[in-house]
Design a protein around this motif. Structure first.
Motif, PDB file in Angstrom:
ATOM      1  N   LEU A  19      37.879  33.171  19.722  1.00  0.00           N
ATOM      2  CA  LEU A  19      37.100  31.885  19.255  1.00  0.00           C
ATOM      3  C   LEU A  19      35.691  32.598  19.644  1.00  0.00           C
ATOM      4  CD1 LEU A  19      36.652  28.942  18.224  1.00  0.00           C
ATOM      5  CD2 LEU A  19      36.667  28.403  20.655  1.00  0.00           C
ATOM      6  N   TYR A  20      34.914  32.531  18.417  1.00  0.00           N
ATOM      7  CA  TYR A  20      33.406  32.656  18.593  1.00  0.00           C
ATOM      8  C   TYR A  20      32.639  31.276  17.958  1.00  0.00           C
ATOM      9  CZ  TYR A  20      33.592  37.749  18.838  1.00  0.00           C
ATOM     10  OH  TYR A  20      33.955  38.972  19.170  1.00  0.00           O
ATOM     11  N   VAL A  21      31.787  30.909  18.934  1.00  0.00           N
ATOM     12  CA  VAL A  21      31.143  29.680  18.682  1.00  0.00           C
ATOM     13  C   VAL A  21      29.754  30.116  18.749  1.00  0.00           C
ATOM     14  CG1 VAL A  21      30.351  27.570  19.579  1.00  0.00           C
ATOM     15  CG2 VAL A  21      32.538  28.439  20.399  1.00  0.00           C
ATOM     16  N   ASP A  22      28.996  29.973  17.601  1.00  0.00           N
ATOM     17  CA  ASP A  22      27.444  30.268  17.012  1.00  0.00           C
ATOM     18  C   ASP A  22      27.405  31.744  17.291  1.00  0.00           C
ATOM     19  OD1 ASP A  22      27.124  27.721  16.288  1.00  0.00           O
ATOM     20  OD2 ASP A  22      26.327  27.429  18.315  1.00  0.00           O
ATOM     21  N   HIS A  23      28.469  32.599  16.862  1.00  0.00           N
ATOM     22  CA  HIS A  23      28.485  34.248  17.037  1.00  0.00           C
ATOM     23  C   HIS A  23      28.535  34.584  18.346  1.00  0.00           C
ATOM     24  CE1 HIS A  23      27.429  34.055  12.677  1.00  0.00           C
ATOM     25  NE2 HIS A  23      26.505  33.303  12.955  1.00  0.00           N
ATOM     26  N   GLN A  24      29.309  33.656  19.395  1.00  0.00           N
ATOM     27  CA  GLN A  24      29.267  34.374  20.498  1.00  0.00           C
ATOM     28  C   GLN A  24      30.810  34.225  21.082  1.00  0.00           C
ATOM     29  OE1 GLN A  24      26.685  32.808  23.813  1.00  0.00           O
ATOM     30  NE2 GLN A  24      28.416  32.700  25.095  1.00  0.00           N
ATOM     31  N   HIS A  25      31.552  35.189  21.530  1.00  0.00           N
ATOM     32  CA  HIS A  25      32.804  35.122  21.866  1.00  0.00           C
ATOM     33  C   HIS A  25      32.924  34.458  23.212  1.00  0.00           C
ATOM     34  CE1 HIS A  25      36.538  37.693  23.384  1.00  0.00           C
ATOM     35  NE2 HIS A  25      37.047  36.570  23.002  1.00  0.00           N
ATOM     36  N   SER A  26      33.507  33.046  23.034  1.00  0.00           N
ATOM     37  CA  SER A  26      33.730  32.058  24.003  1.00  0.00           C
ATOM     38  C   SER A  26      35.041  31.690  24.607  1.00  0.00           C
ATOM     39  CB  SER A  26      33.074  30.674  23.449  1.00  0.00           C
ATOM     40  OG  SER A  26      31.663  30.818  23.033  1.00  0.00           O
ATOM     41  N   ALA A  27      36.069  32.343  23.830  1.00  0.00           N
ATOM     42  CA  ALA A  27      37.279  31.893  24.362  1.00  0.00           C
ATOM     43  C   ALA A  27      38.474  32.795  23.462  1.00  0.00           C
ATOM     44  CB  ALA A  27      37.800  30.553  24.245  1.00  0.00           C
ATOM     45  N   ASP A  28      39.556  32.920  24.257  1.00  0.00           N
ATOM     46  CA  ASP A  28      40.664  33.713  23.711  1.00  0.00           C
ATOM     47  C   ASP A  28      41.626  32.770  23.501  1.00  0.00           C
ATOM     48  OD1 ASP A  28      39.840  36.645  23.479  1.00  0.00           O
ATOM     49  OD2 ASP A  28      39.471  36.372  25.383  1.00  0.00           O
ATOM     50  N   GLU A  29      42.281  32.453  22.352  1.00  0.00           N
ATOM     51  CA  GLU A  29      43.131  31.330  21.829  1.00  0.00           C
ATOM     52  C   GLU A  29      44.805  31.973  21.665  1.00  0.00           C
ATOM     53  OE1 GLU A  29      42.435  28.000  21.410  1.00  0.00           O
ATOM     54  OE2 GLU A  29      40.225  28.264  21.668  1.00  0.00           O
ATOM     55  N   THR A  30      45.745  31.225  22.281  1.00  0.00           N
ATOM     56  CA  THR A  30      47.208  31.647  21.694  1.00  0.00           C
ATOM     57  C   THR A  30      47.656  30.102  21.534  1.00  0.00           C
ATOM     58  OG1 THR A  30      47.268  33.415  23.580  1.00  0.00           O
ATOM     59  CG2 THR A  30      49.302  32.546  22.825  1.00  0.00           C
ATOM     60  N   LEU A  31      48.283  30.068  20.341  1.00  0.00           N
ATOM     61  CA  LEU A  31      49.009  28.670  19.747  1.00  0.00           C
ATOM     62  C   LEU A  31      50.154  29.139  19.505  1.00  0.00           C
ATOM     63  CD1 LEU A  31      48.182  25.903  19.179  1.00  0.00           C
ATOM     64  CD2 LEU A  31      47.938  26.743  16.586  1.00  0.00           C
ATOM     65  N   TRP A  32      51.143  28.271  19.766  1.00  0.00           N
ATOM     66  CA  TRP A  32      52.690  28.385  19.514  1.00  0.00           C
ATOM     67  C   TRP A  32      52.841  27.295  18.398  1.00  0.00           C
ATOM     68  CZ3 TRP A  32      50.935  29.449  24.231  1.00  0.00           C
ATOM     69  CH2 TRP A  32      51.484  30.604  24.961  1.00  0.00           C
ATOM     70  N   VAL A  33      53.311  27.661  17.305  1.00  0.00           N
ATOM     71  CA  VAL A  33      53.809  26.935  16.221  1.00  0.00           C
ATOM     72  C   VAL A  33      55.209  26.813  15.931  1.00  0.00           C
ATOM     73  CG1 VAL A  33      53.402  26.797  13.453  1.00  0.00           C
ATOM     74  CG2 VAL A  33      51.622  27.463  14.941  1.00  0.00           C
ATOM     75  N   ASP A  34      55.798  25.667  15.640  1.00  0.00           N
ATOM     76  CA  ASP A  34      57.093  25.433  15.589  1.00  0.00           C
ATOM     77  C   ASP A  34      57.461  26.334  14.222  1.00  0.00           C
ATOM     78  OD1 ASP A  34      59.358  23.911  14.232  1.00  0.00           O
ATOM     79  OD2 ASP A  34      59.378  23.224  16.281  1.00  0.00           O
ATOM     80  N   ALA A  35      58.665  26.763  14.466  1.00  0.00           N
ATOM     81  CA  ALA A  35      58.903  27.817  12.953  1.00  0.00           C
ATOM     82  C   ALA A  35      59.591  26.936  11.789  1.00  0.00           C
ATOM     83  CB  ALA A  35      59.912  28.756  13.501  1.00  0.00           C
ATOM     84  N   LYS A  36      59.875  25.858  12.274  1.00  0.00           N
ATOM     85  CA  LYS A  36      60.666  24.945  11.104  1.00  0.00           C
ATOM     86  C   LYS A  36      59.623  23.918  10.630  1.00  0.00           C
ATOM     87  CE  LYS A  36      64.462  21.699  10.340  1.00  0.00           C
ATOM     88  NZ  LYS A  36      65.649  21.136  10.829  1.00  0.00           N
ATOM     89  N   SER A  37      58.722  23.404  11.393  1.00  0.00           N
ATOM     90  CA  SER A  37      57.754  22.493  10.888  1.00  0.00           C
ATOM     91  C   SER A  37      56.438  22.875  10.533  1.00  0.00           C
ATOM     92  CB  SER A  37      57.612  21.176  11.890  1.00  0.00           C
ATOM     93  OG  SER A  37      56.782  21.797  13.095  1.00  0.00           O
ATOM     94  N   GLY A  38      56.218  24.095  11.106  1.00  0.00           N
ATOM     95  CA  GLY A  38      54.930  24.850  11.056  1.00  0.00           C
ATOM     96  C   GLY A  38      53.778  24.121  11.669  1.00  0.00           C
ATOM     97  N   LEU A  39      53.955  23.375  12.685  1.00  0.00           N
ATOM     98  CA  LEU A  39      52.978  22.476  13.287  1.00  0.00           C
ATOM     99  C   LEU A  39      52.875  22.865  14.593  1.00  0.00           C
ATOM    100  CD1 LEU A  39      53.795  19.071  12.034  1.00  0.00           C
ATOM    101  CD2 LEU A  39      51.905  20.128  11.317  1.00  0.00           C
ATOM    102  N   PRO A  40      51.541  22.894  15.395  1.00  0.00           N
ATOM    103  CA  PRO A  40      51.416  23.292  16.814  1.00  0.00           C
ATOM    104  C   PRO A  40      52.300  22.637  17.668  1.00  0.00           C
ATOM    105  CG  PRO A  40      49.271  23.079  15.614  1.00  0.00           C
ATOM    106  CD  PRO A  40      50.574  22.600  14.758  1.00  0.00           C
TER     107      PRO A  40
END
Length: 252
Positions: free
Chosen positions: A193-214
């Motif tokens: 995640l870059y906020v105003d061009h600055q590396h602010s965080a590293d994200e990992t998101l798990w998404v349901d394979a059936k519904s496609g929702l987080p």
């Protein structure tokens, strides 16, 4: 309205508030300088993050039941619901604590006016032009914790002035098979995640394979004083369900 435009300062301000109820600590400093600049480009139409954002933005209603806990630089935990309706209607209702200090996160917009913030430091104003876009893009790209921090500081949710696409950028997106979450098969999405061009965080998101929702998120937010780890469990995420008019009513 003064929009919040940076991830780290809002969270650091909460670290200062929490420290008044916890052990003393060194005063927070400004975020670390950018390690590199994020490439500036609009998301491709087939980008999975873009597709998820468009799906949420086009839904008539969104109901999210979430648990949040952070550790490391900032200790906190919250649970509750976020609801989005049509016509810039929205409600945040979560309870928890920063450090040893109890905190309620509340926000309501009925489409014409909005109010929220902690007791004794609340706000009330005309509705912002892009509540749904700001909340949805913030949720997809960085999670819900930032809005909890902003609201707990007495400000409206971030980027509801329509500036989310300008300030938030997901860089280096990758996807792979994920671990099962509450018995459901998932895909694991990662990005910086870059906020105003600055590396602010590293994200990992798990998404349901059936519904496609987080269904789950883990974030490492970078501060000069040390990282904050953020865990978010999306126990329920429902689109297009009927919503009572009382959900978005302003007032007690």
């Amino acid at each position: 309205m003064r929009p919040a435009t940076h991830f780290a300062p809002a969270l650091l301000s909460l670290a200062a508030c929490a420290s008044s109820a916890a052990a003393p600590s060194s005063p927070p400093t400004s975020p670390a300088p950018a390690t590199s600049l994020a490439p500036s480009h609009a998301p491709a139409p087939d980008d999975p993050l873009h597709a998820l954002e468009q799906r949420l933005l086009s839904a008539r209603t969104i109901h999210l039941r979430v648990r949040v806990a952070t550790s490391g630089r900032i200790q906190s935990h919250f649970e509750g619901t976020v609801d989005l309706g049509e016509g810039q209607r929205a409600r945040f209702a979560l309870q928890g604590a920063f450090g040893q200090k109890d905190a309620d996160v509340r926000f309501a917009s009925d489409g014409a006016h909005m109010e929220g913030g902690p007791r004794g430091h609340s706000f009330a104003m005309d509705v912002a032009p892009a509540i749904r876009e700001g909340v949805v893009l913030g949720f997809v790209r960085m999670g819900i914790t930032h809005d909890l921090a902003v609201l707990s500081s007495g400000e409206p949710p971030a980027y509801i002035d329509g500036s989310a696409r300008k300030h938030l950028e997901a860089v280096g997106f990758a996807r792979a098979p994920g671990e099962a979450v509450r018995g459901a098969a998932t895909e694991q999405w990662t990005w910086a995640l870059y906020v105003d061009h600055q590396h602010s965080a590293d994200e990992t998101l798990w998404v349901d394979a059936k519904s496609g929702l987080p269904v789950r998120r883990r974030v490492v937010v970078h501060f000069p004083e040390g990282d904050m780890e953020d865990g978010e469990e999306y126990e329920e995420l429902t689109l297009d369900a009927p919503e009572s008019e009382d959900t978005f009513r302003i007032g007690p």
